[in-house]
Design an enzyme around this catalytic site. Sequence first.
Site, short mmCIF file in Angstrom:
data_model
loop_
_atom_site.label_atom_id
_atom_site.label_comp_id
_atom_site.label_asym_id
_atom_site.label_seq_id
_atom_site.Cartn_x
_atom_site.Cartn_y
_atom_site.Cartn_z
N CYS A 188 0.80 -1.22 0.00
CA CYS A 188 0.00 0.00 0.00
C CYS A 188 0.84 1.27 0.00
CB CYS A 188 -0.97 0.04 1.18
SG CYS A 188 -2.15 -1.34 1.19
N GLY A 189 0.26 2.32 -0.54
CA GLY A 189 0.90 3.62 -0.57
C GLY A 189 -0.03 4.68 -0.01
#
Length: 295
Positions: free
Chosen positions: A2-3
């Site tokens: 995830c970012g």
Amino acid sequence: MCGIVGLFLKNDDLQPQLGAMLTGMLITMTDRGPDSAGIAIYDRPRGGVKITVQSERPEDDFDGLEGALEKTTVRDIDMRLADTHAVITVDPGDRAAALAALEARGLRIMGVGEAMEIYKETGLPRDVAARFHLRDMAGTHGIGHTRMATESAVTTLGAHPFSTADDQCLVHNGSLSNHNRMRRRLARKGVLTKTENDTEVGAAYISSRIAEGASLGDALEGTLKDLDGFFTFVTGTRTGFGVVRDPIACKPAVMAETRDYVAFGSEYRAFADLPGIGGAKVWEPEPATVYFWER
């Protein structure tokens, strides 16, 4: 994996560029989360309550929706369509009636507030951004997320941000090990979650603490005591955004600040196209430390 991205504007002259700046940051984080993406945009309150809803069949569900709501107790409606989402602005006194009518029609409530709009869908971040015309959006601050699903299905409701209270939302990188126990604890208080995603539990925990009288800073501090696992939380509120990392801080995070803005990213390259980034103060947020900016 995830970012996460976040941007809080200190210079009002940049507000028309908020969507474009955040979109560039979001797309840069694509390889950290290609499954789905979402963004919360905040603007100055203008007197109404904005309800962001999502539909799997927008051509059917949104056709005639404004007129249907006006036949109930809801009056003076403003409705804007954005692909699978609609933002419906109503008088504060009609908030409860509007929510009941929308839920009765099977629409998904993405977020509610005087300042906040939430847009999220499955797909590559660049495609999600294009569908909602995120680059064209203006505002004071915003947070975004690109997701690589690890603990629940790739769905719209599983995408971030998660909102469980007015003008509050959360994005998360990591994994909570006691989210089911916390979900039960929150349910006993009457705080119910709608998905299996552990991030929604984090959002509900923070909003429940604030509802009990805690400040946002105290609520974020509480996550360090009551939530187990490894996490980076970035939370948006009507007036700002906050950041906290767990005591181990194994998930990457970086922040940058100039006199014009404060930015958060999972990686420095998310900042590469921001104006003035060459002269910014850049640092890695400390473990178990709460950071918060507000206007």
